[in-house]
Design an enzyme around this catalytic site. Sequence first.
Site, PDB file in Angstrom:
ATOM      1  N   GLU A 104       2.122 -10.420  -0.311  1.00  0.00           N
ATOM      2  CA  GLU A 104       2.414  -8.990  -0.228  1.00  0.00           C
ATOM      3  C   GLU A 104       3.907  -8.803   0.044  1.00  0.00           C
ATOM      4  O   GLU A 104       4.611  -9.725   0.473  1.00  0.00           O
ATOM      5  CB  GLU A 104       1.590  -8.318   0.871  1.00  0.00           C
ATOM      6  CG  GLU A 104       1.682  -6.793   0.841  1.00  0.00           C
ATOM      7  CD  GLU A 104       0.703  -6.097   1.754  1.00  0.00           C
ATOM      8  OE1 GLU A 104       0.573  -4.863   1.671  1.00  0.00           O
ATOM      9  OE2 GLU A 104       0.055  -6.799   2.577  1.00  0.00           O
TER      10      GLU A 104
ATOM     11  N   ASP B 297       0.800 -17.335  -5.530  1.00  0.00           N
ATOM     12  CA  ASP B 297       1.515 -16.300  -6.278  1.00  0.00           C
ATOM     13  C   ASP B 297       0.518 -15.559  -7.174  1.00  0.00           C
ATOM     14  O   ASP B 297       0.448 -15.780  -8.379  1.00  0.00           O
ATOM     15  CB  ASP B 297       2.643 -16.925  -7.105  1.00  0.00           C
ATOM     16  CG  ASP B 297       3.477 -15.865  -7.825  1.00  0.00           C
ATOM     17  OD1 ASP B 297       3.426 -14.685  -7.406  1.00  0.00           O
ATOM     18  OD2 ASP B 297       4.160 -16.220  -8.802  1.00  0.00           O
TER      19      ASP B 297
ATOM     20  N   HIS C 280       1.560  -8.833  -4.222  1.00  0.00           N
ATOM     21  CA  HIS C 280       0.554  -7.831  -3.869  1.00  0.00           C
ATOM     22  C   HIS C 280       1.310  -6.540  -3.590  1.00  0.00           C
ATOM     23  O   HIS C 280       1.713  -6.255  -2.459  1.00  0.00           O
ATOM     24  CB  HIS C 280      -0.250  -8.284  -2.650  1.00  0.00           C
ATOM     25  CG  HIS C 280      -1.369  -7.348  -2.293  1.00  0.00           C
ATOM     26  ND1 HIS C 280      -2.607  -7.418  -2.881  1.00  0.00           N
ATOM     27  CD2 HIS C 280      -1.438  -6.311  -1.419  1.00  0.00           C
ATOM     28  CE1 HIS C 280      -3.394  -6.483  -2.381  1.00  0.00           C
ATOM     29  NE2 HIS C 280      -2.696  -5.795  -1.490  1.00  0.00           N
TER      30      HIS C 280
ATOM     31  N   ASP D 113       0.839  -1.193   0.000  1.00  0.00           N
ATOM     32  CA  ASP D 113       0.000   0.000   0.000  1.00  0.00           C
ATOM     33  C   ASP D 113       0.876   1.245   0.000  1.00  0.00           C
ATOM     34  O   ASP D 113       2.099   1.167   0.005  1.00  0.00           O
ATOM     35  CB  ASP D 113      -0.933  -0.022   1.207  1.00  0.00           C
ATOM     36  CG  ASP D 113      -0.159   0.023   2.522  1.00  0.00           C
ATOM     37  OD1 ASP D 113       0.399  -1.015   2.917  1.00  0.00           O
ATOM     38  OD2 ASP D 113      -0.105   1.095   3.152  1.00  0.00           O
TER      39      ASP D 113
END
Length: 750
Positions: free
Chosen positions: A569, A560, A514, A200
């Site tokens: 992530e 994956d 991710h 993020d």
Amino acid sequence: MKTIPYKKPTETTLSFPASNTRVSAIKYLSAALLLAFGADASAATRINQVGFEPQSEKLAVVTDGTASSFEVVAADTGKTVFTGKLGAPALWKPSAETVRLADFSALKTPGEYRIKIDGQTLSDRFAIRDHAYRALNAAAIKAYYLNRASIALPPQYAGAYARPAGHPDDKVLVHSSAASRQRAEGSVLSSPKGWYDAGDYNKYIVNSGISTYTLLAAFEHFPQYFAKQNLNIPESGNGLPDILNEALWNLDWMLTMQDPNDGGVYHKLTNKAFDGMEMPDQVKPTPRYVVQKSTAAALDFAATMATAGRIFKAYEQQRPGLSARMMAAAETAWNWAQANPAVVFRNPADIKTGEYGDAQLGDEFAWAAAELYIGTGKDSYYRAIKADQLPATTPSWSDVGALAWISLAQHRAHLTPAADRKLIESRIDGLAASLAANWKASAYRVAMQEKDFVWGSNATVLNQAMMLLQGYRLNGKADYLNAAQSGLDYVLGRNATGYSFVTGIGARPAMHPHHRPSAADKLAAPAPGFLVGGPQPGQQDKKDCPVPYPAKLPATSYLDHVCSYASNEIAINWNAPLVYVSAALDQLTAGASMEQKVELSTLTRQEELLQFDSFNNDTALALGMKVIELARAAGKSVAVNITQDGTMLFYHGMPGTNADNANWIRRKSNLVNRTGHSSFYTHTEVKNAGGDYDHIPGMDMKEFAAHGGSFPLVVKGKGRIGTLTVSGLPGAEDHAMAVAALQAYLNVDL
């Protein structure tokens, strides 16, 4: 597969392809990686897909089959270079596999190889070479650059991963939870720089603390490893090692998160909700906030700043006043935490991003107190550690107590009398011994237990390796080094999934992390050098994923796919131990191999032959300059001291050395003056007798150091008149550098 070129063994230069195209990204990963796209990830032979130092323990895990032996063959010719017996079959419960070990540690010849077993496909290609992990280490640090906030990444530094700047964070709002009399809700702050925390685009102090500390610890413990590293980042060549340049990008941001009015530290800088899977410059503009001060944030900040303050003391010229500013910031944050000892962070109702909430704060208090004690020498900080109540555990963002033990052990030679050195060493060794016992009992030969397959399990195995390496640095027990090697082997392919869990590294790397930039940049390959989270059975993202997990077992519950924030992530605190462990294994394995080669009789012969006809100030100058010449030629950074009859005739510290090197020089030289032998002779003598060279009876080890690097200067017919001492490398290498200089100056053939 080596994905990041380096110029020579002493200088790593990291660069990416310049063209921001799908084709160049594929070329960057190489044709070998393309072949792996369709490969079976459940290949029967699991191996570290990067390779090994010549002197390291080398293991592969073999599943199924009836074969009892294996061969190592040259990768290009297929010629057999080693044969061995497979170990006995054993069940590894986390993956429900019966496996056998292939041990080819005796193979030390540099080259590229594969494992061959009758009835099975060849293993992935791997290498045996010196500095086996330099490229991996450089990629793992460069990944932080690729996750920088508030800056454009131009092609000359980021290659195909170039992007415009996102999240300038120069107009951040004070959230209602963070408001104070001096900074009301809605006040505007400037808080740029820092790293995006994970997949993020937010920035969190608690996770920044352990991440930045681990990078700083890697540099502090192995400064010579990073001295010549060139990561090709904007700051390269500015007089600071690049690992410190990268750490500073985050440290500068962290300093902006402290309220100058009271010393408290905001817990995070964030949107109210996560951004979408878009590039940083393309996300919908929304307000960014600093959110609530917390005790954990203040203490993690204090610990990290105290650590950075002592390290940047040596770089006053490059960043004037920074060290003092960091130490002052650390103490004011500590004072805030003392006044606010139980402010536990919880997300306000309108904030939906990562929480990093931690209600157990004893470990944070201990870590901050330890770093402040080391930095200030104040016994009050040592008492605040409450050392007798602090266990040594595998570190994580929520359990940082072990970081206190790491730093105390590193600086134990010059702590005040208040410190319990035996306790410090026993805590480190006790944890390392427990982890090594788990490693030895494991069918997969890893320290991981079923309970360790948590969110971010790959960081767990590497943090275990980091603690094993602390034990090895204390007492040189081979099992600790070998168990740490197995931790790195695990994340590079010797695991039950068959993946290398580092993007861009190995024959079968994770391809779909991710990670918002990797998902949105339209390139075939993800940003390289990132460690993904790894298997864990929780599968918290299962409902959000369009494809199922392949299994539910702890060691195989991995997907994956970009949807899998629970197993795939990336995160800055996961990459940090990858940086530490790869550097440590490169350096410590080389040092261990030098120790293994030296016999006590060899050291005696050196002392007998390396003697002078006469010695004066000019001799000292020429000898000292010879050491510097040899160090420069080898790309090493050392401090050199020559003393005659108690008078220092020569001292020089090369870039990257600091006051710690002067202290090592003093203690090693004291040992030579006490024993009459080289410090490496005493080290080897005690070690060969099964003793502890850091606890020699009758010697205060704050005054003496039985580590290589100090050599007696002897004038024929007159006796010992002084010492030549080198510091900055592993002890065996310090000794070798001193001997090489003496040999060259005296023109003696040993």
